[in-house]
Design an enzyme around this catalytic site. Sequence first.
Site, PDB file in Angstrom:
ATOM      1  N   GLU A 199       0.829  -1.220   0.000  1.00 24.02           N
ATOM      2  CA  GLU A 199       0.000   0.000   0.000  1.00 24.02           C
ATOM      3  C   GLU A 199       0.856   1.260   0.000  1.00 24.02           C
ATOM      4  OE1 GLU A 199      -2.981  -0.212   3.087  1.00 24.02           O
ATOM      5  OE2 GLU A 199      -4.244  -1.487   1.862  1.00 24.02           O
ATOM      6  N   GLU A 399      -5.652  -8.403  -0.526  1.00 20.35           N
ATOM      7  CA  GLU A 399      -6.292  -8.093   0.756  1.00 20.35           C
ATOM      8  C   GLU A 399      -7.751  -7.764   0.509  1.00 20.35           C
ATOM      9  OE1 GLU A 399      -4.668  -5.137   3.416  1.00 20.35           O
ATOM     10  OE2 GLU A 399      -2.621  -5.763   2.943  1.00 20.35           O
TER      11      GLU A 399
END
Length: 501
Positions: A199, A399
Amino acid sequence: MHKKGFPKGFLWGGATAANQYEGAYLSGGREAATSDAVTAGSFDHPRMITYKTDDNAVGQTERMGKLPDGAAGLIDPESYYPSHAATDFYHHYQEDIRLFAEMGFKSFRLSVSWSRICPKGTKEINEEGLEFYNSVFDELLKYGIEPVVTINHFDMPMYLADEYDGWSSRDTIDNFMFFAETILRRYKDKVKYWMTFNEINNQRNVSADIFGWTCSGVRFSEYKNKEEAMYQVVHHQLVASALVVQKGHEINPNFKIGCMCSFVPVYPYSCKPEDVMLATECMHERFFFADVHARGHYSGYALKEWERKGYNIKMEPEDISVLQKGKVDFIGFSYYMSNVAKSDIHKDVSNAMDGSAEYSEPNPYIKSSGWGWQIDPIGIRYALVTLYERYELPLFIVENGLGAIDVIEEDGSCKDDYRIEYLKAHIQEMKKAVELDGVDLMGYTAWGCIDLVSFTTGEMKKRYGFIYVDKNNDGSGTLKRSKKKSFDWYRNVIKSNGEQL
Ligand code: BGP
């Protein structure tokens, strides 16, 4: 013939990260990482960073002293630090992997803790750390589970943060490359799937220091221009990521090396042209990092932003070709929620951990999780279609999941039907993206497949797992593992390759 369902070899599995799962933060030769100096918080109480080097620093920090050997200077004896023990994968990896195998996992995503391999982040190797991951990979391969490795997931050796101001320094690229090359070489016959930075785009949220600090060892609040400092840090990471892709392919041409971005699609609040255009601009923020990873250069809107704001991002002449030559093989991304953009509002969202932004309004058509994350299964299809049409690269959902409070019944069971419902709805939409939209999807690893520490709040009670871990917010608990209702449900999903939901 029309092919239905998920492709053969689809990488079903689960995802974790060292800083939230591994624990044993000073064992086996590991030294402290930035994430180890972050206290537990809650939804309304931000986590604190208890280490700093600058006496005049401001923000959510307190001075706790200079960095000593190990970690004493970053610990406030009054506070609780959830990463230190986490849910102790370090001592439970055999038991946990056995449970993953029982669910039929085809893949398991984990991150390698940089300071376990290079305790200070410099060019000194801790053999014991390398041995630990070697045993983990062997254990996974024993059951036919493909390791999916995030090279860097929200931590960096404390020493580098202290001595170099983390990724602000260009020298960090060199130190990181030493670490990355060490693991790429050491595990070249055991790991095929890699991702560079977890991320990476979360750091764009410069109003909360936790992102920059954990990802990059930098507190943007200490800079006169936080955003410019963030783009400098990120430029170094993008160069490092491109170098990893090149080096990795040299080491093993069969490696698949991807990036990892958080993808929160932004819808226009209404069909008002101003809302539509605002949403388009917000999507630029979402694409900013993936554009560089996938296309090998900064997009026009990014360069214009820097020009307009007068940012001077320092680059070396070779960076342009490094980025160009280091394009990723696939796009890994997380998907939890969507967002909406409304042109006539502007709110203060400093410290917001619910994914909201200064322009966003709750979407009236969807519900939110207990932590304010807007639950939008159709958004996962929207994300897949949008990313695939933009990059035409294989995608990997690394995710997705629901953070919820689980209740253990007297008989020890946990009836997490809400989690099953969330995952089922998302997998249904994911299937449409494959069957109807022709998206090339490699796999799906559900976040926190075993309970671990929440990143944004540092809580234990925000759980995602199919496997319950007896551990509480204050650190108490036996660490005993037990299966939730979703365990058998997910096993069946995998067994039927996503046909039985
Ligand atoms: C992503 C991170 C993960 C994970 C997840 C869930 O942003 O990559 O590390 O934590 O979000 O978030 P949280 O743990 O805050 O619920």
